[in-house]
Design a protein around this motif. Structure first.
Motif, PDB file in Angstrom:
ATOM      1  N   VAL A  73     -15.462 -74.812  13.146  1.00 48.50           N
ATOM      2  CA  VAL A  73     -14.729 -73.832  12.363  1.00 48.50           C
ATOM      3  C   VAL A  73     -13.255 -73.918  12.745  1.00 48.50           C
ATOM      4  O   VAL A  73     -12.897 -73.814  13.916  1.00 48.50           O
ATOM      5  N   ASN A 131      -8.985 -73.673  10.672  1.00 47.68           N
ATOM      6  CA  ASN A 131      -8.248 -73.331   9.457  1.00 47.68           C
ATOM      7  C   ASN A 131      -8.484 -74.360   8.359  1.00 47.68           C
ATOM      8  O   ASN A 131      -8.626 -75.552   8.627  1.00 47.68           O
ATOM      9  N   HIS A 161     -11.467 -70.117   5.897  1.00 50.61           N
ATOM     10  CA  HIS A 161     -10.976 -69.712   7.221  1.00 50.61           C
ATOM     11  C   HIS A 161      -9.473 -69.946   7.330  1.00 50.61           C
ATOM     12  O   HIS A 161      -8.970 -70.980   6.925  1.00 50.61           O
ATOM     13  N   GLU A 179     -11.846 -64.059  12.924  1.00 49.82           N
ATOM     14  CA  GLU A 179     -11.667 -65.506  12.817  1.00 49.82           C
ATOM     15  C   GLU A 179     -11.446 -66.139  14.180  1.00 49.82           C
ATOM     16  O   GLU A 179     -11.989 -67.203  14.471  1.00 49.82           O
ATOM     17  N   THR A 219     -13.646 -69.334  15.710  1.00 45.80           N
ATOM     18  CA  THR A 219     -12.954 -70.625  15.710  1.00 45.80           C
ATOM     19  C   THR A 219     -13.566 -71.536  16.773  1.00 45.80           C
ATOM     20  O   THR A 219     -13.806 -71.123  17.899  1.00 45.80           O
TER      21      THR A 219
END
Length: 166
Positions: free
Chosen positions: A3, A5, A40, A50, A54
């Motif tokens: 995970v 951006n 995300h 988030e 991450t």
């Protein structure tokens, strides 16, 4: 795939509020038939939410708590509005507890909860319903994939597989 951006994340979660004494109260949960899917890193989710997911990968599970400040903020006792009763016109006065969809002068949409109704006014709480609450999330990452160019340009996910239209 981890995970990060600009990845589309599909996950299941269970959300509880946590009282000062540590007692948890169930709020909601997703299912595998209806998971949460989001892009995300574009501001659609709480930043600390988030941050906590991450680096996780498909199949990973985690649990974490967010303080009120890191979630929906502390309650603002001044965020109470007196809405004139005539504003409700033909639809009539709403009952106590009803959630009203409202819009400010800039077009921002938000919700308010009816606290009191008098013949002259409807008293509404403009705080987010989760304001002032500590939140506990149990998370399972179901899928992580790169966002498509279209999703990136739109600023949101188009479903778990990227093919949902809107």
């Amino acid at each position: 795939m981890a995970v990060e951006n600009n990845n589309v994340v599909t996950l299941n979660y269970t959300l509880h509020t946590v009282e000062e004494n540590g007692e948890k109260t169930f709020v909601e949960q997703t299912t595998s038939e209806n998971p949460l899917t989001f892009l995300h890193g574009v501001g659609m989710m709480l930043p600390k939410f988030e941050e906590n997911i991450t680096g996780l990968n498909e199949g990973d599970k985690t649990s974490f708590e967010l303080t009120a400040v890191d979630a929906y903020g502390e309650r603002d006792e001044k965020a109470i509005a007196q809405l004139p009763a005539d504003m409700f016109g033909e639809m009539g006065l709403p009952p106590v507890g009803e959630v009203l969809p409202l819009q400010d002068n800039q077009g921002n949409q938000f919700r308010a909860v009816v606290m009191e109704v008098t013949p002259e006014a409807v008293v509404a709480d403009l705080n987010h319903p989760m304001a002032g609450k500590k939140l506990n999330f149990d998370i399972e990452i179901l899928n992580v994939r790169p966002a498509t160019e279209e999703e990136l340009s739109h600023g949101h996910a188009h479903g778990a597989d990227g093919t949902e239209s809107h």
